[in-house]
Design a protein around this motif. Structure first.
Motif, PDB file in Angstrom:
ATOM      1  N   TYR A   1      -2.074  16.303 -11.158  1.00  0.00           N
ATOM      2  CA  TYR A   1      -2.533  14.941 -11.298  1.00  0.00           C
ATOM      3  C   TYR A   1      -2.431  14.244  -9.942  1.00  0.00           C
ATOM      4  O   TYR A   1      -1.343  14.006  -9.431  1.00  0.00           O
ATOM      5  CB  TYR A   1      -1.680  14.215 -12.345  1.00  0.00           C
ATOM      6  N   VAL A   2      -3.586  13.964  -9.341  1.00  0.00           N
ATOM      7  CA  VAL A   2      -3.612  13.372  -8.005  1.00  0.00           C
ATOM      8  C   VAL A   2      -3.694  11.864  -8.133  1.00  0.00           C
ATOM      9  O   VAL A   2      -4.564  11.360  -8.840  1.00  0.00           O
ATOM     10  CB  VAL A   2      -4.834  13.892  -7.219  1.00  0.00           C
ATOM     11  N   SER A   3      -2.801  11.142  -7.479  1.00  0.00           N
ATOM     12  CA  SER A   3      -2.863   9.687  -7.574  1.00  0.00           C
ATOM     13  C   SER A   3      -2.134   9.028  -6.429  1.00  0.00           C
ATOM     14  O   SER A   3      -1.229   9.592  -5.830  1.00  0.00           O
ATOM     15  CB  SER A   3      -2.254   9.226  -8.897  1.00  0.00           C
ATOM     16  N   HIS A   4      -2.560   7.798  -6.136  1.00  0.00           N
ATOM     17  CA  HIS A   4      -1.824   7.005  -5.157  1.00  0.00           C
ATOM     18  C   HIS A   4      -0.779   6.167  -5.886  1.00  0.00           C
ATOM     19  O   HIS A   4       0.061   5.539  -5.270  1.00  0.00           O
ATOM     20  CB  HIS A   4      -2.782   6.077  -4.412  1.00  0.00           C
ATOM     21  N   ASP A   5      -0.854   6.145  -7.231  1.00  0.00           N
ATOM     22  CA  ASP A   5      -0.075   5.194  -8.012  1.00  0.00           C
ATOM     23  C   ASP A   5       1.169   5.882  -8.577  1.00  0.00           C
ATOM     24  O   ASP A   5       1.104   6.615  -9.560  1.00  0.00           O
ATOM     25  CB  ASP A   5      -0.962   4.648  -9.143  1.00  0.00           C
ATOM     26  N   LEU A   6       2.316   5.631  -7.918  1.00  0.00           N
ATOM     27  CA  LEU A   6       3.553   6.283  -8.326  1.00  0.00           C
ATOM     28  C   LEU A   6       3.913   5.962  -9.767  1.00  0.00           C
ATOM     29  O   LEU A   6       4.423   6.806 -10.498  1.00  0.00           O
ATOM     30  CB  LEU A   6       4.696   5.815  -7.422  1.00  0.00           C
ATOM     31  N   ALA A   7       3.630   4.729 -10.184  1.00  0.00           N
ATOM     32  CA  ALA A   7       4.024   4.325 -11.532  1.00  0.00           C
ATOM     33  C   ALA A   7       3.238   5.129 -12.566  1.00  0.00           C
ATOM     34  O   ALA A   7       3.786   5.562 -13.594  1.00  0.00           O
ATOM     35  CB  ALA A   7       3.809   2.837 -11.716  1.00  0.00           C
ATOM     36  N   VAL A   8       1.955   5.355 -12.317  1.00  0.00           N
ATOM     37  CA  VAL A   8       1.147   6.150 -13.235  1.00  0.00           C
ATOM     38  C   VAL A   8       1.659   7.586 -13.257  1.00  0.00           C
ATOM     39  O   VAL A   8       1.828   8.192 -14.317  1.00  0.00           O
ATOM     40  CB  VAL A   8      -0.347   6.113 -12.825  1.00  0.00           C
ATOM     41  N   VAL A   9       1.923   8.126 -12.066  1.00  0.00           N
ATOM     42  CA  VAL A   9       2.404   9.497 -11.981  1.00  0.00           C
ATOM     43  C   VAL A   9       3.739   9.628 -12.719  1.00  0.00           C
ATOM     44  O   VAL A   9       3.980  10.599 -13.436  1.00  0.00           O
ATOM     45  CB  VAL A   9       2.535   9.927 -10.506  1.00  0.00           C
ATOM     46  N   ALA A  10       4.600   8.588 -12.559  1.00  0.00           N
ATOM     47  CA  ALA A  10       5.906   8.632 -13.215  1.00  0.00           C
ATOM     48  C   ALA A  10       5.743   8.781 -14.719  1.00  0.00           C
ATOM     49  O   ALA A  10       6.566   9.415 -15.392  1.00  0.00           O
ATOM     50  CB  ALA A  10       6.693   7.367 -12.886  1.00  0.00           C
ATOM     51  N   SER A  11       4.664   8.203 -15.278  1.00  0.00           N
ATOM     52  CA  SER A  11       4.507   8.221 -16.724  1.00  0.00           C
ATOM     53  C   SER A  11       3.990   9.564 -17.232  1.00  0.00           C
ATOM     54  O   SER A  11       3.988   9.811 -18.429  1.00  0.00           O
ATOM     55  CB  SER A  11       3.560   7.108 -17.157  1.00  0.00           C
ATOM     56  N   ILE A  12       3.535  10.441 -16.354  1.00  0.00           N
ATOM     57  CA  ILE A  12       2.915  11.676 -16.858  1.00  0.00           C
ATOM     58  C   ILE A  12       3.495  12.956 -16.253  1.00  0.00           C
ATOM     59  O   ILE A  12       3.478  14.009 -16.894  1.00  0.00           O
ATOM     60  CB  ILE A  12       1.373  11.627 -16.662  1.00  0.00           C
ATOM     61  N   ALA A  13       4.064  12.871 -15.028  1.00  0.00           N
ATOM     62  CA  ALA A  13       4.385  14.115 -14.320  1.00  0.00           C
ATOM     63  C   ALA A  13       5.777  14.660 -14.654  1.00  0.00           C
ATOM     64  O   ALA A  13       6.706  13.915 -14.926  1.00  0.00           O
ATOM     65  CB  ALA A  13       4.279  13.890 -12.815  1.00  0.00           C
ATOM     66  N   ASP A  14       5.869  16.003 -14.653  1.00  0.00           N
ATOM     67  CA  ASP A  14       7.165  16.671 -14.744  1.00  0.00           C
ATOM     68  C   ASP A  14       7.748  16.853 -13.353  1.00  0.00           C
ATOM     69  O   ASP A  14       8.943  16.863 -13.153  1.00  0.00           O
ATOM     70  CB  ASP A  14       7.000  18.070 -15.360  1.00  0.00           C
TER      71      ASP A  14
END
Lengths: 588, 282, 345
Positions: free
Chosen positions: A203-216
């Motif tokens: 999941y590529v993103s600039h948005d840490l908050a979004v990544v926090a909600s999905i990434a392991d």
């Protein structure tokens, strides 16, 4: 079956000229794991992601490295060979589905074309549509992309990516352009599908908050290199690289008003990377050795890797809660008042109501935020206040005196006291004027300064917005987005205003740059006693800067109150949905 | 510094260099040519339709005038009048476009409908009708060619103005109460100029094309003027006897239009637009 | 609020027109055709004004130096110059709409009898149509071929050749191309006839060789122009996100170009070709004059030279009709080819 769903080793991607864009990138993604690939613009994250499909955009080439997907090596193959694995072994969900879906192919066919010709093709497409909870009716499948909403378009793209049951799905900022509630729905759904079907996600993103909600697991990139790699929760709570730390500290939190800390300096672009560690010029803990050699990615224990010589000195993350602003609500004297405002947009024929019945007041030195999704009418309200849009009904009062609807009809003093800064840093400054000219103009036009006096003031103003005086002779084209927005703020300050209307001024900026601009606004309020009207879609921005907030839903204020209490316990259903959907780094 | 770099960047491309060299060469020929002409271009210097000789390097035309002298004189009208017509077109088209694009008054739809109608007439037909009604003269020709360009220039300037007017710096100027001349002159015009200039070269090519065509049809400049297009038309009858009298001006026009167009294309590319989608009006 | 509640999919369907009594396109076609007719009407006023109202006494211009007071009076009477312009305009327009194109003044000056224009132009229209058709039949496939070839091989020697040659040809006026072709093929090599002389009333097909040079001349510039435009349109599509996504989804390159790219490049291509066919109008007038080809364009130039006002007016109006009709047709075709436009209300 192979140990990893995806293994990348020693990847190097260069411009055709040989300049490295991405270098020394290695990481692993386990089966059924979600990897968040995080970085700001220019970090090389999208270039890296595309390379995982054996694809390089025109002008760049994959120079080195191996890529294995579920045990199959897909690097070093010809275009025709690697093509067979795309979509089947590893698939791609694009950033902007509105542009990536073919405008003249029906959505059902866009998914169906991924499959080989077979009698069960129709059934497979049906299944894929059902998976992403799109209607499976034939009528829906026969629609063209423009007949779908943004969220539905992205679901079609996801359906196409899943229909061949790949081992890895690449998602490149798939929620850009969606509003927060749609984004939250989509993320929840992606997570559910991933759990059910067991594929891995990058999941590529600039948005840490979004990544926090999905990434392991999170991989942080800076200047084309991986600077930190580790389990998501650990990286987010105890970052080991000073850049990761800076990035996390600059993410505003919608729940807990937090003081933002920005990273000093500007991100380096391709071709301007210094020798040694590329982050060294901005790093608070650099030592002489940092400028000499590029550190290697080092294992630090607990399945974590970091690329920093001095990672042991990286301070612990210490969020500083923002003190609730003093006795603000009790301040009687209101500077600006908006009464029963109604604004319309006239297209051909009928008028579209942008907002109606909007009333609020801003006290001296207060910061009021208007929050809403796109189309909620918030920008129109800002334009009415600034005299750029004539309201259909209602008044705007300054110190209790009604203002003319349009700026041209207002007194020079009224125009001086209300200034506006716009959203897009790339068109907020006249590209043909030097920075000094742009900043000096309001002082001349509104405060009667002579040309000389106005130019003299420029140096002070640049300092106010924390920019070096040498920028005065530059053209906007030579500045970064963050610098441009600072110049735009300096231009507003040149008029010596009482109120600055900030229309989404950070929405086009990277998060660390946004933090710096928001920091600046907070400082300016403290130094100059400025009042701010903040227009934003981002509850995080609201919580880090504003005192009071008005929530707009389709042109109507549905809830308003002090920031802290409203975000902690929203009452209106719409506000509740908005708050629940806002991505956050804090543990829920 | 940077602005100058942008302006000169076009010369870096291969075609741009060739075009620039060709254009400069022709300009030099046109400027200096009349001084080198051995004869008066409209004087009868010898027997009609002679082959090339030492006395007449390109032979003589049907009236016995020296073809070389007429060729050396004949570029002035084509280049001068085209530049004049194109400049007039820009002056008118840009003013109309700026006003229509910025003031959201009744002016805008009115002007644009008028422009639509002009666009619906083939340029050559327009000039032919003009020649029928108003006769053949230089002012009619120049004004006619200029008018052909005005609608499309006005449209481009209008669209560009409308786009620029939504930019933050224009809105900031509106919010601080700048007056219309300052708004248009300081904020909008300088930023519209790039888009406008990107087209100037291709429009000049188009002006040369259409002006030369009208002259060739005998409906523009009138004899005994020395003009390349007119020369081709006059000397076609004697093509069997002295083909150089036709070939020389034809090749020069070809050289001129190709050179100017190469420069136009390179300039447009260096300004980030492409002329591929643009039309050379005929 | 819990996460499960968030998982509810948004089922907001964009309002899409379902079956209805009248297809939405019908309305669009009617509107576009009506707009075309309205434009024609304004153009007719413009043409009339251009030929009749502008300074210069038409009657003396027609007769030139041979004018006698009696002849002048005769012409004035024939042209109804004594009546106000608006009256003359209405009578001309109503006649034109009913197929009465008026009478040629120039031929009257020669033969003494007013000759109806409609009788003079029948053959010429047929000849011009033949010339235009031959050109278009070559132009369309060749420009698509070269445009697509060059775009799919952008940067290759083939592409450089196509763009370079077209860049040169595009700027050549038809009369220069025509003259150079005559010099080369007719005068110096003696391969083809230099002029298109045929007996009045005879079909050009009796001497097909006279078509070669005019068609080549017309093709030179229009093919260059159309090829460049097709190439630009195709390149734009090839650089689009959806073509990139198609590649990233593992579609075969052949499918990417033909199933994904070409389908979207078709609409701009059709538009470009229609526009270029429209722009042939000016080229045909010049080309016919260069070769003395017995078409309507050559006649128009002669009429302008003779200041034969009724002739110029009626022929000009016919040309404008073709020009605007092609424009309307191009718009309609594009709407048909683009789903987003086709399904819009």
């Amino acid at each position: 079956m192979n140990e990893h769903a995806l293994a990348v080793d020693d990847l190097r991607i260069e411009l055709v000229s040989g300049e490295p864009v991405v270098e020394d990138v290695s990481f692993r993604v386990g089966h059924g794991e979600v990897l968040g690939l995080v970085g700001e613009s220019g970090s090389g994250k999208t270039t890296t992601a595309l390379a995982l499909l054996g694809y390089a955009r025109p002008g760049v080439r994959i120079a080195n490295g191996t890529i294995d997907v579920a045990g199959t090596r897909i690097s070093g193959l010809s275009e025709a060979q690697v093509r067979r694995y795309r979509g089947r072994l590893i698939s791609y969900v694009p950033q902007d589905p509105a542009a990536a879906l073919n405008p003249s192919v029906r959505v059902g066919d866009q998914v169906g074309n991924m499959l080989e010709r077979s009698s069960e093709k129709e059934a497979h497409v049906d299944d894929a549509f059902e998976l992403v909870q799109l209607p499976t009716a034939r009528d829906f499948r026969r629609r063209f992309p423009h007949q779908l909403s943004g969220g539905q378009q992205q679901r079609v793209a996801i359906a196409a990516a899943l229909v061949c049951k790949p081992a890895v799905v690449l998602m490149d900022e798939p929620t850009t352009g969606l509003d927060v509630v749609t984004q939250a729905n989509l993320l929840a759904q992606v997570r559910r599908l991933q759990r059910e079907l067991g594929f891995a996600i990058v999941y590529v993103s600039h948005d840490l908050a979004v990544v926090a909600s999905i990434a392991d697991r999170i991989v942080v990139m800076y200047a084309g290199r991986v600077v930190e790699d580790g389990p998501a929760a650990r990286v987010l709570s105890e970052p080991q690289h000073p850049y990761s730390l800076g990035l996390i500290a600059s993410v505003p939190d919608p729940r807990e008003p937090r003081v933002l800390r920005s990273i000093p300096g500007v991100a380096v672009g391709v071709g301007e990377r210094p020798p040694g560690c590329p982050f060294a010029p901005r790093c608070p803990q650099r030592i002489a050795a940092c400028e000499e050699s590029d550190p290697r990615l080092e294992r630090t224990g607990g399945d974590r890797l970091v690329r920093c010589l001095e990672w042991r000195r990286t301070p612990t993350l210490a969020p500083e809660w923002r003190a609730p602003s003093g006795a603000l609500p009790s301040r009687p004297a209101s500077l600006l008042a908006v009464e029963e405002l109604r604004a319309e947009h006239r297209g051909r024929g009928d008028a579209v109501v942008a907002c109606s019945g909007v009333s609020f007041a801003i006290a001296q030195g207060e910061c009021v935020a208007l929050v809403g999704e796109s189309g909620s009418g918030k920008t129109t309200i800002a334009r009415c206040v600034a005299g750029l849009h004539a309201p259909a009904r209602g008044r705007v009062l300054l110190d209790g005196a009604a203002l003319a609807p349009l700026a041209a009809g207002r007194t020079p003093d009224a125009r001086r006291r209300i200034q506006i800064v716009f959203q897009n840093p790339y068109d907020s400054l006249n590209p043909r004027h030097r920075v000094a000219q742009s900043i000096a103009r309001p002082a001349q036009a509104l405060r009667g300064y002579s040309r000389k006096a106005a130019e003299h003031a420029v140096a002070d103003l640049l300092e106010r917005v924390r920019l070096p005086a040498r920028l005065a002779t530059r053209f906007p084209g030579e500045l970064s987005g963050g610098e441009r927005q600072r110049v735009a703020v300096a231009r507003a300050l040149a008029a010596d205003p009482d109120l600055i209307v900030c229309d989404e001024i950070t929405s086009a900026l990277d998060v660390s740059v946004q933090a710096a601009v928001l920091e600046l606004l907070a400082d300016l309020r403290a130094e100059l006693g400025l009042a701010l009207l903040l227009i934003t879609h981002d509850l995080g921005v609201v919580s880090s800067v504003a005192d009071r907030v008005l929530v707009l839903d389709q042109g109507v204020v549905c809830e308003q109150g002090a920031v802290r209490s409203l975000l902690a316990s929203p009452e209106h259903a719409y506000t509740q949905r908005l708050v629940a959907a806002a991505p956050t780094l804090s543990v829920r | 510094m940077t602005a100058l770099a942008v302006r000169l960047r076009f010369a870096r491309t291969g075609y741009g260099k060739v075009g620039l060299a060709g254009s400069l060469l022709l300009l030099a020929l046109i400027a200096v040519g009349p001084l080198l002409a051995p004869y008066d271009p409209s004087a009868i210097a010898g027997l009609p339709l002679q082959h090339a000789s030492r006395q007449f390097p390109l032979g003589t035309d049907g009236l016995g005038r020296d073809v070389l002298s007429r060729v050396l004189w004949g570029g002035r009208s084509i280049v001068g009048l085209s530049v004049l017509a194109t400049s007039l077109a820009y002056a008118a088209g840009a003013s109309i476009g700026l006003l229509a694009g910025y003031t959201k008054s009744i002016l805008d739809p009115l002007l644009m409908r008028a422009m639509d109608v002009l666009l619906a007439v083939p340029p050559l037909l327009f000039l032919l009708v003009l020649a029928t009604g108003a006769g053949r003269s230089i002012p009619v020709l120049v004004l006619g060619v200029a008018t052909v360009h005005v609608p499309s220039i006005a449209r481009i300037v209008r669209a560009s103005t409308q786009e620029v007017a939504t930019h933050g710096y224009v809105e900031a100027a509106v919010a601080r109460g700048e007056r219309l001349p300052a708004l248009l002159g300081r904020e909008i015009l300088p930023n519209v100029l790039g888009t406008v200039l990107a087209d100037a070269g291709i429009r000049l090519t188009a002006s040369i094309l259409i002006l030369a065509s009208v002259n060739f049809l005998g409906l523009g400049l009138q004899p005994p003027a020395a003009d390349w297009a007119l020369m081709i038309s006059e000397n076609r009858g004697g093509i069997a006897l002295n083909s150089l009298a036709v070939a020389a001006p034809a090749l020069l026009i070809a050289f001129l239009t190709i050179s100017v167009n190469l420069v136009a294309d390179a300039v447009a590319r260096s300004l980030g637009t492409s002329t591929d989608r643009k039309r050379v009006a005929r | 609020m819990t996460a499960t509640e968030l998982e509810a999919p948004e089922l907001v369907l964009v309002d899409v027109p379902s079956r209805r009594r009248r297809h939405p396109l019908v309305g669009f076609v009617l509107r576009r055709v009506a707009a075309g007719i309205a434009t024609l009407f304004v153009v007719s006023i413009l043409l009339f004004a251009g030929t009749n109202v502008l300074p210069g006494d038409v009657a003396s211009a027609v007769l030139g130096r041979d004018s006698t007071p009696a002849g002048l009076a005769q012409i004035r009477k024939e042209l109804d110059l004594n009546r106000p312009a608006s009256e003359r305009y209405w009578s001309w327009l109503s006649g034109f709409v009913q197929g009465d194109l008026g009478s040629s003044v120039a031929s009257q000056a020669v033969s003494g009898e007013p000759t109806p224009i409609s009788g003079l132009i029948g053959d010429r229209i047929r000849n011009t149509a033949t010339l235009a058709l031959c050109t278009v039949l070559l132009l369309v496939p060749l420009s698509i071929f070269f445009g697509v070839l060059s775009a799919t091989r952008a940067g290759s020697p083939v592409d450089h050749a196509v763009t370079g040659i077209s860049l040169g040809l595009i700027s050549l006026p038809e009369f220069v191309t025509g003259t150079l072709l005559v010099l080369l093929l007719a005068q110096w090599l003696g391969l083809l006839p230099a002029v298109s002389l045929i007996a009045i009333g005879a079909s050009v097909f009796t001497h097909p060789s006279i078509l070669v040079l005019p068609v080549l001349t017309l093709l030179a510039a229009s093919l260059a122009q159309t090829t460049r435009m097709v190439r630009a349109g195709m390149l734009e599509v090839l650089r689009s996100d959806y073509v990139e996504w198609a590649r990233l989804s593992g579609h075969r390159e052949r499918d990417v170009v033909f199933r994904y790219a070409l389908r979207n490049a078709l609409a701009p291509t059709v538009q470009v070709i229609a526009l270029n066919v429209q722009w042939l109008v000016g080229g045909i007038v010049v080309t016919e004059y260069v070769f003395g080809y017995p078409g309507i364009g050559q006649a128009l130039v002669q009429a302008v030279s003779a200041r034969d006002v009724p002739y110029v007016l009626s022929v000009g109006m016919l040309i404008a009709i073709v020009y605007i009709a092609l424009n309307v047709l191009a718009d309609l075709l594009v709407v048909l080819l683009v789903p987003k436009l086709r399904t819009a209300q």
